[in-house]
Design a protein around this motif. Structure first.
Motif, short mmCIF file in Angstrom:
data_model
loop_
_atom_site.label_atom_id
_atom_site.label_comp_id
_atom_site.label_asym_id
_atom_site.label_seq_id
_atom_site.Cartn_x
_atom_site.Cartn_y
_atom_site.Cartn_z
N ASP A 191 0.81 -1.22 0.00
CA ASP A 191 0.00 0.00 0.00
C ASP A 191 0.85 1.26 0.00
OD1 ASP A 191 0.98 0.02 2.57
OD2 ASP A 191 -0.97 -0.21 3.55
N ASP A 192 2.16 1.12 -0.18
CA ASP A 192 3.06 2.26 -0.24
C ASP A 192 3.39 2.66 -1.67
OD1 ASP A 192 4.45 4.22 1.24
OD2 ASP A 192 6.35 3.18 0.91
N VAL A 193 2.69 2.10 -2.65
CA VAL A 193 2.93 2.42 -4.05
C VAL A 193 2.11 3.65 -4.44
CG1 VAL A 193 2.66 1.64 -6.44
CG2 VAL A 193 3.47 0.05 -4.69
N GLY A 194 2.79 4.68 -4.92
CA GLY A 194 2.11 5.86 -5.42
C GLY A 194 1.89 5.77 -6.91
N VAL A 195 1.15 6.73 -7.45
CA VAL A 195 0.82 6.73 -8.88
C VAL A 195 1.11 8.11 -9.46
CG1 VAL A 195 -0.99 6.42 -10.61
CG2 VAL A 195 -0.98 4.99 -8.55
N ILE A 196 1.88 8.12 -10.54
CA ILE A 196 2.15 9.35 -11.28
C ILE A 196 1.60 9.16 -12.69
CG2 ILE A 196 3.92 10.90 -12.18
CD1 ILE A 196 5.72 9.94 -9.85
N VAL A 197 0.76 10.10 -13.12
CA VAL A 197 0.13 10.01 -14.43
C VAL A 197 0.53 11.23 -15.26
CG1 VAL A 197 -2.06 9.93 -15.68
CG2 VAL A 197 -1.82 8.72 -13.51
#
Length: 289
Positions: A121-127
């Motif tokens: 749950d420590d994965v971020g998202v960059i779009v």
């Protein structure tokens, strides 16, 4: 038997590979210009143009363990396609490999992000995207390409940043501001410079690992005209390359979406393919032990 082209320099078998490239030829919710279902094979064909050596990182792609798994079998239904894509990507992640998706439309990113974040749950998202994609539904379809970021935020993580944003109805701009969703316009990228902005975003998102999604319409259509929903006044290839170089070493998954090859003479597929290869080289160079 139909010929299935493979990405150039993807020379390794699945078991030995670190990077697994695969295509998802689905564009069932495209709202303006369909055709991204033809992108995976157009990008494979475009890859034949490039030398394997990357001088920026002094690395040869033939020495990097890359496998091309071919194209996922898709359905007419977006929900069924998303279901199978999730399980296929989960297999890749569980095997300790980096999934690299060639879309297809942007709705597909929801499944690959879920698969990469399932056990962490420590994965971020960059779009990187011209559009907010913050609608709850569009055209009566919840999992429409115009809704992908909203569902990532609601179903997966609030560790999220959008870059290149310049299009959306007023209620999406208001939603982003009211909910403190970080976004950066092309003017912001120019103001900070891509490299400085990347450093700022990684600190802001508050985690050391990301899923990176590149919607090709983040680029100005002068450079990438063949996309499903082109939007002028976008980023240039140098800015996108610099962002990818900065983010890649910290990335657990990557995709390139919304190339619609019928709308140009191949330049968008060429650029998308080159950016994919830049990502692989940057990730590999940044993770050499």
């Amino acid at each position: 038997m139909f010929y299935q082209p493979l990405m150039m320099d993807a020379l390794w078998d699945y078991g030995a590979a670190k990077y697994v490239v695969f295509g998802v030829p689905f564009d069932g919710t495209s709202s303006y210009r369909p055709g991204s279902r033809r992108a995976p094979d157009a990008m494979r064909q475009a890859s034949e143009n490039f030398e394997s050596y990357n001088s920026f990182f002094d690395i040869d792609l033939t020495s990097i363990p890359i496998h091309d798994a071919g194209n996922l079998e898709v359905y007419s239904s977006v929900d069924e396609t998303l279901r199978d894509l999730y399980y296929d990507t989960r297999d890749i992640v569980r095997d300790g490999k980096i999934p690299l998706m060639m879309g297809g439309e942007h709705s597909l990113t929801l499944s690959t992000v879920k698969a990469c974040a399932k056990d962490d749950d420590d994965v971020g998202v960059i779009v990187l995207d011209a559009h907010f994609d913050l609608r709850e539904e569009f055209g009566g379809v919840k999992n429409n390409h115009a809704c992908v970021s909203r569902h990532i935020l609601e179903e997966i993580t609030d560790r999220y940043v959008s870059i290149g944003t310049r299009s959306g109805p007023r209620d999406e701009w208001d939603f982003a501001k009211d909910n403190n969703i970080p976004y950066y316009t092309p003017e912001n990228v120019k103001e900070y410079s891509a490299k400085k902005l990347a450093t700022k975003v990684m600190k802001e998102i508050g985690t050391s690992q990301f899923y990176l999604s590149l919607d090709m319409d983040c680029l100005d259509p002068a450079y990438a005209p063949a996309t499903g929903t082109p939007e002028p006044f976008g980023l240039d290839p140098w800015q996108v390359r610099d962002l990818i170089h900065a983010f890649a070493p910290h990335t657990v998954g990557f995709d390139i979406m919304e190339v619609a090859p019928d709308y140009d003479s191949g330049q968008t597929a060429l650029l998308g393919t080159k950016l994919l290869r830049e990502f692989i080289a940057a990730h590999a160079a940044g993770n050499i032990q």
